[in-house]
Scaffold this active site. Structure first.
Site, PDB file in Angstrom:
ATOM      1  N   HIS A  39     -21.222   5.046  51.985  1.00 39.72           N
ATOM      2  CA  HIS A  39     -21.843   3.823  51.456  1.00 39.72           C
ATOM      3  C   HIS A  39     -20.804   2.713  51.330  1.00 39.72           C
ATOM      4  CE1 HIS A  39     -25.670   5.649  49.820  1.00 39.72           C
ATOM      5  NE2 HIS A  39     -24.949   6.727  50.062  1.00 39.72           N
ATOM      6  N   PRO A 128     -25.116  12.767  41.647  1.00 36.40           N
ATOM      7  CA  PRO A 128     -26.459  12.784  41.081  1.00 36.40           C
ATOM      8  C   PRO A 128     -26.526  11.668  40.024  1.00 36.40           C
ATOM      9  CG  PRO A 128     -25.471  14.986  41.105  1.00 36.40           C
ATOM     10  CD  PRO A 128     -24.377  14.016  41.390  1.00 36.40           C
ATOM     11  N   LEU A 129     -27.275  10.641  40.310  1.00 38.99           N
ATOM     12  CA  LEU A 129     -27.214   9.435  39.484  1.00 38.99           C
ATOM     13  C   LEU A 129     -27.615   9.734  38.039  1.00 38.99           C
ATOM     14  CD1 LEU A 129     -28.556   7.044  42.233  1.00 38.99           C
ATOM     15  CD2 LEU A 129     -26.287   6.944  41.168  1.00 38.99           C
ATOM     16  N   ASP A 168     -27.761   0.558  39.602  1.00 41.66           N
ATOM     17  CA  ASP A 168     -29.168   0.537  39.185  1.00 41.66           C
ATOM     18  C   ASP A 168     -29.715   1.954  39.046  1.00 41.66           C
ATOM     19  OD1 ASP A 168     -29.738  -2.357  39.266  1.00 41.66           O
ATOM     20  OD2 ASP A 168     -29.298  -2.152  41.402  1.00 41.66           O
ATOM     21  N   GLY A 169     -29.372   2.778  40.023  1.00 36.78           N
ATOM     22  CA  GLY A 169     -29.899   4.147  40.025  1.00 36.78           C
ATOM     23  C   GLY A 169     -29.531   4.892  38.749  1.00 36.78           C
ATOM     24  N   ASN A 198     -26.730  -5.318  41.194  1.00 33.11           N
ATOM     25  CA  ASN A 198     -26.790  -5.967  42.513  1.00 33.11           C
ATOM     26  C   ASN A 198     -28.213  -6.116  43.058  1.00 33.11           C
ATOM     27  OD1 ASN A 198     -27.445  -3.426  43.518  1.00 33.11           O
ATOM     28  ND2 ASN A 198     -25.374  -2.994  44.247  1.00 33.11           N
ATOM     29  N   HIS A 274     -26.344   0.135  52.517  1.00 31.06           N
ATOM     30  CA  HIS A 274     -26.332   1.487  51.969  1.00 31.06           C
ATOM     31  C   HIS A 274     -26.181   2.519  53.039  1.00 31.06           C
ATOM     32  CE1 HIS A 274     -27.430   1.839  47.868  1.00 31.06           C
ATOM     33  NE2 HIS A 274     -28.308   0.876  47.961  1.00 31.06           N
ATOM     34  N   GLU A 423     -32.798  17.225  26.260  1.00 26.92           N
ATOM     35  CA  GLU A 423     -32.078  18.350  26.859  1.00 26.92           C
ATOM     36  C   GLU A 423     -31.208  17.911  28.029  1.00 26.92           C
ATOM     37  OE1 GLU A 423     -35.342  18.236  26.373  1.00 26.92           O
ATOM     38  OE2 GLU A 423     -35.799  19.796  24.893  1.00 26.92           O
ATOM     39  N   PHE A 449     -36.949  25.464  28.395  1.00 28.74           N
ATOM     40  CA  PHE A 449     -36.558  24.062  28.558  1.00 28.74           C
ATOM     41  C   PHE A 449     -35.183  23.898  29.215  1.00 28.74           C
ATOM     42  CE2 PHE A 449     -39.391  23.692  24.641  1.00 28.74           C
ATOM     43  CZ  PHE A 449     -40.518  23.490  25.415  1.00 28.74           C
ATOM     44  N   HIS A 473     -35.764  32.259  22.585  1.00 29.10           N
ATOM     45  CA  HIS A 473     -37.174  32.410  22.931  1.00 29.10           C
ATOM     46  C   HIS A 473     -37.257  32.779  24.406  1.00 29.10           C
ATOM     47  CE1 HIS A 473     -37.006  30.375  19.148  1.00 29.10           C
ATOM     48  NE2 HIS A 473     -38.319  30.399  18.991  1.00 29.10           N
ATOM     49  N   HIS A 485     -44.393  27.765  26.923  1.00 37.13           N
ATOM     50  CA  HIS A 485     -43.133  28.036  26.232  1.00 37.13           C
ATOM     51  C   HIS A 485     -42.536  29.396  26.606  1.00 37.13           C
ATOM     52  CE1 HIS A 485     -44.230  24.535  24.046  1.00 37.13           C
ATOM     53  NE2 HIS A 485     -43.307  24.676  23.112  1.00 37.13           N
TER      54      HIS A 485
HETATM   55  C1  LIG Z   1     -30.424  11.800  41.022  1.00 38.98           C
HETATM   56  C2  LIG Z   1     -30.248  11.120  42.341  1.00 38.98           C
HETATM   57  N1  LIG Z   1     -31.330  10.772  43.048  1.00 38.98           N
HETATM   58  C3  LIG Z   1     -31.200  10.194  44.267  1.00 38.98           C
HETATM   59  C4  LIG Z   1     -29.960   9.961  44.785  1.00 38.98           C
HETATM   60  C5  LIG Z   1     -29.814   9.382  46.181  1.00 38.98           C
HETATM   61  N2  LIG Z   1     -29.267   8.013  46.087  1.00 38.98           N
HETATM   62  C6  LIG Z   1     -27.989   7.738  46.354  1.00 38.98           C
HETATM   63  S1  LIG Z   1     -27.627   6.141  46.042  1.00 38.98           S
HETATM   64  C7  LIG Z   1     -29.202   5.808  45.574  1.00 38.98           C
HETATM   65  C8  LIG Z   1     -29.639   4.485  45.053  1.00 38.98           C
HETATM   66  C9  LIG Z   1     -28.700   3.438  45.284  1.00 38.98           C
HETATM   67  O1  LIG Z   1     -29.056   2.306  44.583  1.00 38.98           O
HETATM   68  P1  LIG Z   1     -28.157   1.857  43.373  1.00 38.98           P
HETATM   69  O2  LIG Z   1     -28.085   2.929  42.373  1.00 38.98           O
HETATM   70  O3  LIG Z   1     -28.615   0.544  42.930  1.00 38.98           O
HETATM   71  O4  LIG Z   1     -26.719   1.741  44.022  1.00 38.98           O
HETATM   72  P2  LIG Z   1     -26.193   0.543  44.914  1.00 38.98           P
HETATM   73  O5  LIG Z   1     -27.387  -0.087  45.539  1.00 38.98           O
HETATM   74  O6  LIG Z   1     -25.514  -0.390  44.011  1.00 38.98           O
HETATM   75  O7  LIG Z   1     -25.278   1.197  45.885  1.00 38.98           O
HETATM   76  C10 LIG Z   1     -29.987   6.921  45.678  1.00 38.98           C
HETATM   77  C11 LIG Z   1     -31.433   6.935  45.386  1.00 38.98           C
HETATM   78  C12 LIG Z   1     -28.852  10.349  44.020  1.00 38.98           C
HETATM   79  N3  LIG Z   1     -27.608  10.184  44.455  1.00 38.98           N
HETATM   80  N4  LIG Z   1     -29.019  10.894  42.800  1.00 38.98           N
END
Ligand SMILES: Cc1ncc(C[n+]2csc(CCOP(=O)(O)OP(=O)(O)O)c2C)c(N)n1
Length: 688
Positions: A39, A128-129, A168-169, A198, A274, A423, A449, A473, A485
Site C-alpha cells: 500500500h 487487522p484494523l 479510517d478503518g 484521508n 491502495h 470482550e 464469548f 461456563h 451460552h
Molecule cells: C479487520 C480488517 N478488515 C479488513 C482489512 C483489509 N483492509 C486493509 S486496509 C483497509 C481499509 C483501508 O482504508 P483506511 O483504513 O482508511 O486506510 P487508508 O485508506 O488510509 O490506507 C482494509 C479494509 C484489514 N486489514 N483488517
C-alpha cells in the site's frame, strides 16, 4: 522542492523537513513498487505527520529498541508499514537498506504487515484494523500501572507516552469504540492517537460508510480532540502533539487531514492509491512532480539522512539520562529497582508457587472456576505484576482478587480490572499490556464469548504473548442459560490456534496445576477452560499423578485395574473426567479393564515424545474420548482409531445435569459406547 500546487492546498514546510518527509514518501513508494505489492497511499499521505512525531516528540533509542522507558509507537494501520520500515531505517534502527529492498519477500525483516519480534522497533503486530489502536490502550494502561507501582517522589522512572497512528478503518472497526470508551473512562492522558483522516478506504470515499463526526464521537467518549487541516504543516502537527501532551486527564485524538497517495497525479485522494504499486509511469510522474530524482530508486539524500540519524544521539542521551536517574532510584530503593528489572524481564521470583492451594475430597464439590479464583488469590499475593479482570463477569469468572484494589480512573495502583462488556477490546488490551512488559495480564469471560475475542487471541498466539484467559461456563453443563451460552465448538476453535495452550482441568487440583503451567509459560497465551458447576475434588492421595501429569497435557490418572494392557482407554477432559472414572468402576464389574487418561491439554500432549504418548495411549488399545464439546479434532490429537462422545449441535436450556444426561454424558452411555467400541473390534477381528 515544491508540492504540486494543483494537487493539494498545502503550506510548504521548511526545506529540510520537506526533504525528510519526501525521503520517507519515496522510500515507501519504491519499496512497494519493487515488491509490486503493498500500500503506497497511506505512507505518502501520512509521512509528514509521522515525521513530525518521530522528529519532534517520540522518545526512542534506535540502538536499544527495548529500552523500558521509551515511548511506544504503534502503526495500527499496519497496511501502511512501508512508512514504518522507512522510519526505522533512516533513524538508525538495525534495518539496513537491503531489507527495505526486500519488502514483502521471503525471510525479510520487512514483512507485508508489521510483525512484532521480526523487525527491531516494531512494537506490535498490526494489520487487522483496530487491534493496534487497542494495543495502544493496553500499553497506556501498563504505563500508568507501572508508574503508580514504581515511581516515587523525585523519581519518575516510568514516564512515557503511547502514540498510535490510525486510519479510517481502525476507527470504523467496533473495537475502537470499545477501547476508546475504556481509555476515555480511565483518563489515559498519555495515550495520543494520530488519525490519518484521508476520507478514503478501499471501496472509495468514506462518504459511503463513515459519516459520523469522528471528533464529536471521541469527545463524547471522554477524549481530548483536535483537528489539523494540513498534514504537511509540520508546525501545526507539532503544536497539536504538544497540546495533546499538555492534556493529562484525557487521551488525545488528533485528526490530521491527510491525502492518500499524496503527490501522485492520478492516484492522490483516490482508492487507487491502495493495495498495489503506483506503477512505473506513475512513480516517475510523482517524483518529477515533486522534484524528486526519478533514479536511483531508494534515494536517501545525505542531508536528510544526517538529520534523521540525529535520532541515534538523541536516543542515547535520553536513555543515558534515564539510566542515571534509575541509578539514583536504585540507590534509594534497591528492592524496588530490582523488582522493576524482574518484572520487565519476565522473571518469576523464587518460590512463587510455594504455597498454592491443595484441595481434598473434604472440600466437597467445587467448580474449577472457584478453585481458579482461590489460586489467583495466592498467586497474586506472590506476583504483584498480575493484573486482570473480566468483561463484566468477575462474580462468575472468579477473576476478582480480594484486597488487590480496583484499577480505576486516577487509582491506577489497583490490580482488579473492569473491562466492561467489551470482550474484543479486552483481548487486545491484554495484548498491549503484555507487549509493554512488566505485567502478567489476564482476562475472563464465558467460554462461549471467547468468540468475541478471537482476533486478539490469534495475535497473542502469533506473537507468543504471555496472556492468560479464564474462560468459565465451559460446556452445556452450565445449564439453564441455554444454547446461546453453552459453548460447543469453542474448545476446538481455541485448540486450533497455533501456539495457544488450552487447559481444561478436571477438578480443583488440576486447576492449580493448570495455573502453574500458565504462569510458568512465559511465551504464548494460555486459555484456562473452567466449569460453572461443582465437581468432586480428585484427592491427591488417590491421584498423586496430577501435579506432574497436567503439564504433560495428558496422563494416566487411573490405571486399568489389572496389570498389563488395558482393554480400552477412556480419555476425558474437564468435568467429564469424573464420568470416566465412574465408568471405569462400572466397566470393571462388567469384566472390562479400562484406563482413564485425563487430558487437560491436547496441545501440550501433542508436544510430548512419541514414547510418552505411546505409553499413555498404546497404539493397539482402543480409545474412547468423552468431552462435552464438538467431537471435531480428536483424531488428529490422539490417532485415527478413536471414538468420541461429544456434541454436534447447540445444547439446550435446562438444568445442567439434565442437559448433560440428555446429551449422553452418563455413566450408562459411556459404558454402552465402550462396549460398542469393543464389540466392533471383535467383529472386525472375527471377519479378518
Ligand atoms: C479487520 C480488517 N478488515 C479488513 C482489512 C483489509 N483492509 C486493509 S486496509 C483497509 C481499509 C483501508 O482504508 P483506511 O483504513 O482508511 O486506510 P487508508 O485508506 O488510509 O490506507 C482494509 C479494509 C484489514 N486489514 N483488517
Amino acid at each position: 522542492m515544491t508540492s504540486s500546487a494543483t494537487l493539494s492546498p498545502t503550506i510548504a514546510p521548511p526545506a529540510l523537513d520537506e526533504l525528510c518527509i519526501n525521503t520517507l514518501r519515496f522510500l515507501a513508494v519504491d519499496m512497494v513498487q519493487k515488491a509490486n505489492s503493498g500500500h503506497p497511499g497511506l505512507p505518502m499521505g501520512s509521512a509528514s505527520m509521522a515525521y513530525t512525531l518521530w522528529d519532534r516528540s517520540l522518545k526512542f533509542n534506535p540502538h536499544d529498541p527495548d529500552w523500558p522507558d521509551r515511548d511506544r509507537f504503534v502503526l495500527s494501520a499496519g497496511h501502511g508499514c512501508a512508512l514504518l520500515y522507512a522510519l526505522l531505517h533512516v533513524t538508525g534502527f538495525d534495518l539496513p537498506m537491503e531489507e527495505l529492498k526486500r519488502f514483502r519477500q521471503w525471510g525479510s525483516r520487512t514483512p507485508g504487515h508489521p510483525e512484532y519480534g521480526k523487525t527491531p522497533g516494531v512494537e506490535a503486530t498490526t494489520g487487522p484494523l483496530g487491534q493496534g489502536f487497542t494495543n495502544g490502550v493496553g500499553m497506556a494502561i501498563a504505563e500508568v500501572a507501572l508508574a503508580t507501582r514504581f515511581n516515587r517522589p523525585g523519581h519518575r522512572i516510568v514516564d512515557h507516552y503511547t502514540y498510535v497512528l490510525v486510519s479510517d478503518g481502525d476507527l470504523e472497526e467496533g473495537i475502537s469504540s470499545e477501547a476508546g470508551s475504556d481509555a476515555g473512562h480511565q483518563h489515559l492522558g498519555k495515550l495520543i492517537v494520530l488519525y490519518a483522516d484521508n476520507h478514503i478506504t478501499i471501496e472509495g470515499s468514506t462518504e459511503l460508510t463513515f459519516t459520523e463526526d469522528r471528533l464529536e464521537r471521541f469527545d463524547a467518549l471522554g477524549w481530548h480532540v483536535q483537528r489539523v487541516e494540513r498534514s504537511n504543516d509540520v508546525g501545526m502537527v507539532a503544536l497539536a502533539l504538544e497540546k495533546a501532551r499538555e492534556e493529562t486527564r484525557r487521551p488525545s485524538l488528533i485528526a490530521v487531514r491527510t491525502h492518500i497517495g499524496f503527490g501522485s497525479p492520478h492516484k492522490q485522494d483516490t482508492a487507487a492509491a491502495h493495495g498495489e504499486a503506483l506503477g512505473v509511469e506513475e512513480v516517475r510522474l510523482t517524483k518529477e512532480g515533486m522534484g524528486w530524482p526519478v533514479e536511483p530508486s531508494f534515494h536517501v539524500p545525505e542531508e536528510a539522512l544526517e538529520h534523521f540519524r540525529k535520532a541515534v544521539a538523541r536516543g542515547a542521551s535520553a536513555q543515558s539520562d534515564w539510566e542515571s536517574r534509575f541509578k539514583a532510584f536504585a540507590l534509594e530503593f534497591p528492592d524496588l529497582a530490582a523488582e522493576f528489572h524482574r518484572v520487565i524481564d519476565r522473571r518469576l521470583p523464587t518460590n512463587w508457587d510455594a504455597d498454592l492451594p491443595a484441595f481434598s475430597a473434604a472440600d466437597g464439590l467445587m467448580a474449577t472456576r472457584v478453585a481458579s479464583g482461590k489460586t489467583i488469590a495466592v498467586l497474586g499475593s506472590r506476583l504483584p505484576e498480575m493484573m486482570g479482570g473480566s468483561a463484566d463477569l468477575n462474580p462468575s469468572t472468579h477473576t476478582n482478587r480480594e484486597g488487590a484494589g480496583e484499577f480505576e480512573p486516577d487509582n491506577w495502583g489497583g490490580h482488579n480490572m473492569h473491562f466492561g462488556i467489551r470482550e474484543h477490546a479486552m483481548g487486545a488490551i491484554l495484548n498491549g499490556m503484555a507487549l509493554h512488559r512488566g505485567l502478567i495480564p489476564y482476562g475472563g469471560t464465558f467460554l462461549v464469548f471467547s468468540d468475541y475475542m478471537r482476533p486478539p487471541m490469534r495475535l497473542a498466539a502469533m506473537n507468543a504473548l504471555p496472556v492468560i484467559y479464564i474462560f468459565t461456563h465451559d460446556s452445556i453443563g452450565m445449564g439453564e442459560d441455554g444454547p446461546t451460552h453453552q459453548p460447543v465448538e469453542q474448545l476446538i476453535g481455541l485448540r486450533s490456534i497455533p501456539g495457544m495452550v488450552v487447559l481444561r482441568p478436571a477438578d480443583a487440583n488440576e486447576t492449580v496445576a493448570a495455573w502453574r503451567v500458565a504462569i510458568g509459560r512465559k511465551q504464548g497465551p494460555v486459555a484456562l477452560v473452567l466449569t460453572r458447576q461443582g465437581l468432586p475434588v480428585l484427592d491427591m492421595n488417590s491421584y498423586p499423578a496430577i501435579p506432574d501429569g497436567v503439564p504433560m497435557g495428558g496422563y494416566i490418572l487411573a490405571e486399568s485395574p489389572t496389570t498389563g494392557t488395558p482393554d480400552i482407554v477412556l480419555i476425558a477432559t474437564g468435568s467429564e473426567v469424573h464420568l470416566a472414572l465412574d465408568a471405569r468402576d462400572r466397566l470393571l464389574k462388567e469384566g472390562i479393564h479400562a484406563r482413564v487418561v485425563s487430558m487437560p491439554s491436547t496441545n501440550l500432549f501433542a508436544s510430548q515424545s512419541d514414547d510418552y504418548r505411546e505409553k499413555t495411549l498404546p497404539a493397539d488399545v482402543p480409545l474412547l474420548v468423552i468431552e462435552a464439546g464438538s467431537p471435531v479434532g480428536w483424531q488428529s490429537f490422539v490417532g485415527p482409531k478413536v471414538a468420541v462422545i461429544g456434541i454436534d449441535t447447540f445444547g439446550s436450556s435446562a438444568p445442567g445435569a439434565v442437559v448433560m444426561e440428555h446429551y449422553g454424558f452418563t455413566v450408562e452411555n459411556v459404558c454402552r459406547q465402550a462396549h460398542h467400541v469393543l464389540d466392533q473390534l471383535k467383529e472386525k477381528a472375527s471377519c479378518a
